[in-house]
Design a protein around this motif. Structure first.
Motif, PDB file in Angstrom:
ATOM      1  N   ILE A   4       0.866  -1.195   0.000  1.00 12.84           N
ATOM      2  CA  ILE A   4       0.000   0.000   0.000  1.00 12.84           C
ATOM      3  C   ILE A   4       0.896   1.236   0.000  1.00 12.84           C
ATOM      4  O   ILE A   4       1.855   1.309   0.765  1.00 12.84           O
ATOM      5  CB  ILE A   4      -0.903   0.015   1.254  1.00 12.84           C
ATOM      6  N   GLU A   5       0.547   2.174  -0.872  1.00  8.92           N
ATOM      7  CA  GLU A   5       1.315   3.425  -0.964  1.00  8.92           C
ATOM      8  C   GLU A   5       0.312   4.570  -0.971  1.00  8.92           C
ATOM      9  O   GLU A   5      -0.509   4.672  -1.881  1.00  8.92           O
ATOM     10  CB  GLU A   5       2.102   3.385  -2.286  1.00  8.92           C
ATOM     11  N   VAL A   6       0.339   5.380   0.051  1.00  9.96           N
ATOM     12  CA  VAL A   6      -0.585   6.520   0.155  1.00  9.96           C
ATOM     13  C   VAL A   6       0.259   7.786   0.198  1.00  9.96           C
ATOM     14  O   VAL A   6       1.167   7.897   1.022  1.00  9.96           O
ATOM     15  CB  VAL A   6      -1.446   6.415   1.444  1.00  9.96           C
ATOM     16  N   ASN A   7      -0.045   8.728  -0.716  1.00  7.38           N
ATOM     17  CA  ASN A   7       0.728   9.969  -0.779  1.00  7.38           C
ATOM     18  C   ASN A   7      -0.176  11.184  -0.764  1.00  7.38           C
ATOM     19  O   ASN A   7      -0.966  11.381  -1.684  1.00  7.38           O
ATOM     20  CB  ASN A   7       1.546  10.007  -2.081  1.00  7.38           C
ATOM     21  N   GLY A   8      -0.081  11.967   0.293  1.00 11.22           N
ATOM     22  CA  GLY A   8      -0.809  13.243   0.349  1.00 11.22           C
ATOM     23  C   GLY A   8      -2.318  13.093   0.276  1.00 11.22           C
ATOM     24  O   GLY A   8      -3.002  13.947  -0.304  1.00 11.22           O
ATOM     25  N   LEU A   9      -2.859  12.031   0.871  1.00  9.88           N
ATOM     26  CA  LEU A   9      -4.308  11.789   0.803  1.00  9.88           C
ATOM     27  C   LEU A   9      -5.092  12.898   1.521  1.00  9.88           C
ATOM     28  O   LEU A   9      -4.777  13.263   2.655  1.00  9.88           O
ATOM     29  CB  LEU A   9      -4.614  10.442   1.459  1.00  9.88           C
ATOM     30  N   VAL A  10      -6.098  13.422   0.821  1.00 12.15           N
ATOM     31  CA  VAL A  10      -6.973  14.452   1.397  1.00 12.15           C
ATOM     32  C   VAL A  10      -8.417  14.027   1.181  1.00 12.15           C
ATOM     33  O   VAL A  10      -8.788  13.561   0.099  1.00 12.15           O
ATOM     34  CB  VAL A  10      -6.754  15.828   0.709  1.00 12.15           C
ATOM     35  N   LYS A  11      -9.237  14.143   2.237  1.00 13.77           N
ATOM     36  CA  LYS A  11     -10.682  13.941   2.103  1.00 13.77           C
ATOM     37  C   LYS A  11     -11.369  15.051   2.886  1.00 13.77           C
ATOM     38  O   LYS A  11     -11.066  15.277   4.057  1.00 13.77           O
ATOM     39  CB  LYS A  11     -11.077  12.569   2.658  1.00 13.77           C
ATOM     40  N   ARG A  12     -12.277  15.757   2.188  1.00 12.30           N
ATOM     41  CA  ARG A  12     -12.975  16.864   2.838  1.00 12.30           C
ATOM     42  C   ARG A  12     -14.455  16.581   2.938  1.00 12.30           C
ATOM     43  O   ARG A  12     -15.039  15.939   2.064  1.00 12.30           O
ATOM     44  CB  ARG A  12     -12.818  18.158   2.015  1.00 12.30           C
ATOM     45  N   TYR A  13     -15.048  17.070   4.007  1.00  7.82           N
ATOM     46  CA  TYR A  13     -16.511  17.101   4.114  1.00  7.82           C
ATOM     47  C   TYR A  13     -16.905  18.537   4.387  1.00  7.82           C
ATOM     48  O   TYR A  13     -16.344  19.158   5.301  1.00  7.82           O
ATOM     49  CB  TYR A  13     -17.001  16.188   5.229  1.00  7.82           C
ATOM     50  N   GLY A  14     -17.842  19.062   3.599  1.00  9.93           N
ATOM     51  CA  GLY A  14     -18.266  20.452   3.778  1.00  9.93           C
ATOM     52  C   GLY A  14     -17.092  21.409   3.707  1.00  9.93           C
ATOM     53  O   GLY A  14     -17.056  22.402   4.431  1.00  9.93           O
ATOM     54  N   GLY A  15     -16.123  21.090   2.841  1.00  9.14           N
ATOM     55  CA  GLY A  15     -14.980  21.975   2.656  1.00  9.14           C
ATOM     56  C   GLY A  15     -13.870  21.786   3.680  1.00  9.14           C
ATOM     57  O   GLY A  15     -12.758  22.254   3.489  1.00  9.14           O
ATOM     58  N   GLY A  39     -12.868  10.064  15.697  1.00 10.69           N
ATOM     59  CA  GLY A  39     -12.953  11.221  14.808  1.00 10.69           C
ATOM     60  C   GLY A  39     -11.622  11.669  14.236  1.00 10.69           C
ATOM     61  O   GLY A  39     -11.544  12.697  13.565  1.00 10.69           O
ATOM     62  N   ALA A  40     -10.544  10.891  14.468  1.00  7.88           N
ATOM     63  CA  ALA A  40      -9.213  11.311  14.004  1.00  7.88           C
ATOM     64  C   ALA A  40      -9.036  11.150  12.498  1.00  7.88           C
ATOM     65  O   ALA A  40      -8.088  11.668  11.918  1.00  7.88           O
ATOM     66  CB  ALA A  40      -8.132  10.525  14.741  1.00  7.88           C
ATOM     67  N   GLY A  41      -9.943  10.400  11.858  1.00  3.02           N
ATOM     68  CA  GLY A  41      -9.848  10.212  10.412  1.00  3.02           C
ATOM     69  C   GLY A  41      -9.369   8.832  10.002  1.00  3.02           C
ATOM     70  O   GLY A  41      -9.073   8.595   8.821  1.00  3.02           O
ATOM     71  N   LYS A  42      -9.337   7.899  10.954  1.00  6.74           N
ATOM     72  CA  LYS A  42      -8.830   6.553  10.654  1.00  6.74           C
ATOM     73  C   LYS A  42      -9.705   5.828   9.639  1.00  6.74           C
ATOM     74  O   LYS A  42      -9.225   5.323   8.631  1.00  6.74           O
ATOM     75  CB  LYS A  42      -8.771   5.698  11.942  1.00  6.74           C
ATOM     76  N   THR A  43     -11.015   5.771   9.940  1.00  5.43           N
ATOM     77  CA  THR A  43     -11.916   5.016   9.062  1.00  5.43           C
ATOM     78  C   THR A  43     -11.991   5.667   7.692  1.00  5.43           C
ATOM     79  O   THR A  43     -11.975   4.973   6.664  1.00  5.43           O
ATOM     80  CB  THR A  43     -13.320   4.921   9.703  1.00  5.43           C
ATOM     81  N   THR A  44     -12.031   6.990   7.652  1.00  5.55           N
ATOM     82  CA  THR A  44     -12.084   7.681   6.355  1.00  5.55           C
ATOM     83  C   THR A  44     -10.849   7.328   5.524  1.00  5.55           C
ATOM     84  O   THR A  44     -10.946   7.028   4.327  1.00  5.55           O
ATOM     85  CB  THR A  44     -12.179   9.205   6.567  1.00  5.55           C
ATOM     86  N   VAL A  46      -8.904   4.652   5.788  1.00  9.42           N
ATOM     87  CA  VAL A  46      -8.921   3.250   5.372  1.00  9.42           C
ATOM     88  C   VAL A  46      -9.963   3.037   4.280  1.00  9.42           C
ATOM     89  O   VAL A  46      -9.725   2.310   3.305  1.00  9.42           O
ATOM     90  CB  VAL A  46      -9.160   2.343   6.609  1.00  9.42           C
ATOM     91  N   GLU A  47     -11.106   3.712   4.382  1.00 12.94           N
ATOM     92  CA  GLU A  47     -12.125   3.533   3.347  1.00 12.94           C
ATOM     93  C   GLU A  47     -11.691   4.140   2.011  1.00 12.94           C
ATOM     94  O   GLU A  47     -12.085   3.643   0.952  1.00 12.94           O
ATOM     95  CB  GLU A  47     -13.470   4.079   3.831  1.00 12.94           C
ATOM     96  N   CYS A  48     -10.868   5.166   2.043  1.00 11.35           N
ATOM     97  CA  CYS A  48     -10.300   5.680   0.784  1.00 11.35           C
ATOM     98  C   CYS A  48      -9.336   4.639   0.198  1.00 11.35           C
ATOM     99  O   CYS A  48      -9.339   4.392  -1.013  1.00 11.35           O
ATOM    100  CB  CYS A  48      -9.549   6.993   1.017  1.00 11.35           C
ATOM    101  N   VAL A  49      -8.542   4.025   1.064  1.00 10.11           N
ATOM    102  CA  VAL A  49      -7.584   3.017   0.583  1.00 10.11           C
ATOM    103  C   VAL A  49      -8.330   1.789   0.048  1.00 10.11           C
ATOM    104  O   VAL A  49      -7.905   1.161  -0.922  1.00 10.11           O
ATOM    105  CB  VAL A  49      -6.592   2.628   1.712  1.00 10.11           C
ATOM    106  N   GLU A  50      -9.469   1.486   0.644  1.00 17.70           N
ATOM    107  CA  GLU A  50     -10.268   0.343   0.194  1.00 17.70           C
ATOM    108  C   GLU A  50     -11.064   0.662  -1.078  1.00 17.70           C
ATOM    109  O   GLU A  50     -11.677  -0.238  -1.655  1.00 17.70           O
ATOM    110  CB  GLU A  50     -11.266  -0.059   1.284  1.00 17.70           C
ATOM    111  N   GLY A  51     -11.084   1.931  -1.464  1.00 12.70           N
ATOM    112  CA  GLY A  51     -11.864   2.326  -2.650  1.00 12.70           C
ATOM    113  C   GLY A  51     -13.326   2.571  -2.351  1.00 12.70           C
ATOM    114  O   GLY A  51     -14.141   2.718  -3.272  1.00 12.70           O
TER     115      GLY A  51
END
Ligand SMILES: Nc1ncnc2c1ncn2[C@@H]1O[C@H](COP(=O)(O)OP(=O)(O)OP(=O)(O)O)[C@@H](O)[C@H]1O
Length: 306
Positions: A4-15, A39-44, A46-51
């Motif tokens: 797994i290679e994650v680089n600079g992953l960003v996910k926003r909700y409501g900006g 609420g630290a962003g763990k699941t978000t 992992v769910e991005c990594v899972e697609g």
């Protein structure tokens, strides 16, 4: 090999970013921990990594593929632990495993998984009749039934009693020994310490540290505590002047010495020299909790908005 290679992953909700420039990589055969408060962003992450979620920025590769574009192909290579609510109450344990096995090209023998996860007698039982621990073990078995190369396990031992947690840890070590790379999302420090080769510590959408649990703990720059019960009276000044000792306090019959470096050796030598025998001597080692406090300035279980 990097799985797994994650680089600079960003996910926003409501900006607002809930995952903010997160980067990490996971090597084949690792048990990689994702640790952090609610609420630290763990699941978000992992769910991005899972697609399962579409990132707003950054790049992510799993087994060299794009989790969103190549989701179908990856679904045969990746095992995901389901959320509890997704199985109907009436489905039987054996039926659920059989159904999930049918989704994969090369599934494992699910009867062997039932044995392995201590569910063989529950094969005909309805999902809704299982105990919390049995449900949890079924979800792990379902995540492994496709014989994945990577397994994502989220809150692995929630709801399990201490003996069942230890048993689960041993099984996860076997999963890894069989060549599966494991990403483990957890709230539990002891679990991460026991299982993970490396851990990414998340706080407020960012990774604040990434290292082995042992290194995270040994990097904590804070006093350690030595406790003992003296069997003869002595003056605290005997200890306060020793190198590395920060403070000496008493609580009932106990003496607590705070200090750094080799202070414990200096303390026990000084007591021996002055012929002060002691009982119940113990040094309190730093833990991952201490590492989290040192990294973030907050206790691990403190509320995000506190
Ligand atoms: N679909 C969504 N819409 C809006 N906000 C969301 C959504 N999903 C998550 N969030 C917010 O993003 C933040 C991170 O949530 P996430 O579930 O990733 O955290 P977590 O570290 O996994 O927490 P927990 O341990 O409680 O599961 C939280 O503030 C959450 O409220």
């Amino acid at each position: 090999m990097t799985v797994i290679e994650v680089n600079g992953l960003v996910k926003r909700y409501g900006g607002l970013p809930v995952v903010n420039e997160v980067s990490f990589s996971v090597a084949e055969g690792e048990i990689f921990g994702i640790l952090g408060p609610n609420g630290a962003g763990k699941t978000t992450t992992v769910e991005c990594v899972e697609g399962l979620r579409r990132p707003d920025g950054g790049s992510t590769r799993v087994l060299g593929r794009d989790p969103v574009k190549d989701r179908k192909e990856l679904s045969h290579l990746v095992g995901v632990q389901l959320q509890q609510s997704l199985l109907p109450e009436n489905i039987k344990v054996g039926e659920a495993l059989d159904l999930f096995a049918s989704f994969y090209r090369t599934p494992k023998d699910w009867r062997a998984l039932l044995e392995e996860w201590g569910l063989a007698e529950k094969r005909q039982a309805k999902f809704g009749s299982l105990s919390g621990g049995q449900k949890q073990r079924l979800f792990i078995a379902l995540a492994l039934v496709g014989d994945p190369k990577v397994a994502f396990l989220d809150e692995l031992t929630t709801g399990l009693d201490p003996a069942a947690r230890r048993a689960t840890w041993e099984l996860i070590k076997r999963v890894r020994a069989a060549g599966v790379t494991v990403v483990l999302v957890s709230h539990f420090m002891d679990e991460v310490e026991e299982l993970c080769d490396r851990v990414a510590v998340f706080d407020r959408g960012r990774i604040v540290a990434l290292d082995s649990p042992a290194n995270l703990i040994s990097n904590v720059d804070a006093d350690q505590h030595l406790r003992f019960r003296p069997l003869a009276p002595f003056d605290d000044a005997l200890l306060t002047r020793l190198p590395g000792v920060a403070s000496v306090s008493r609580s009932g019959e106990q003496v607590i010495v705070a200090g750094r470096g080799d202070f414990a050796v200096a303390v026990t030598s000084a007591l021996a020299r002055d012929q002060v025998p002691v009982a119940e001597l113990r040094i309190e080692q730093h833990t991952l909790d201490d590492a989290f406090v040192a990294l973030t300035g907050r206790a691990f279980d403190a509320k995000e908005d506190a």
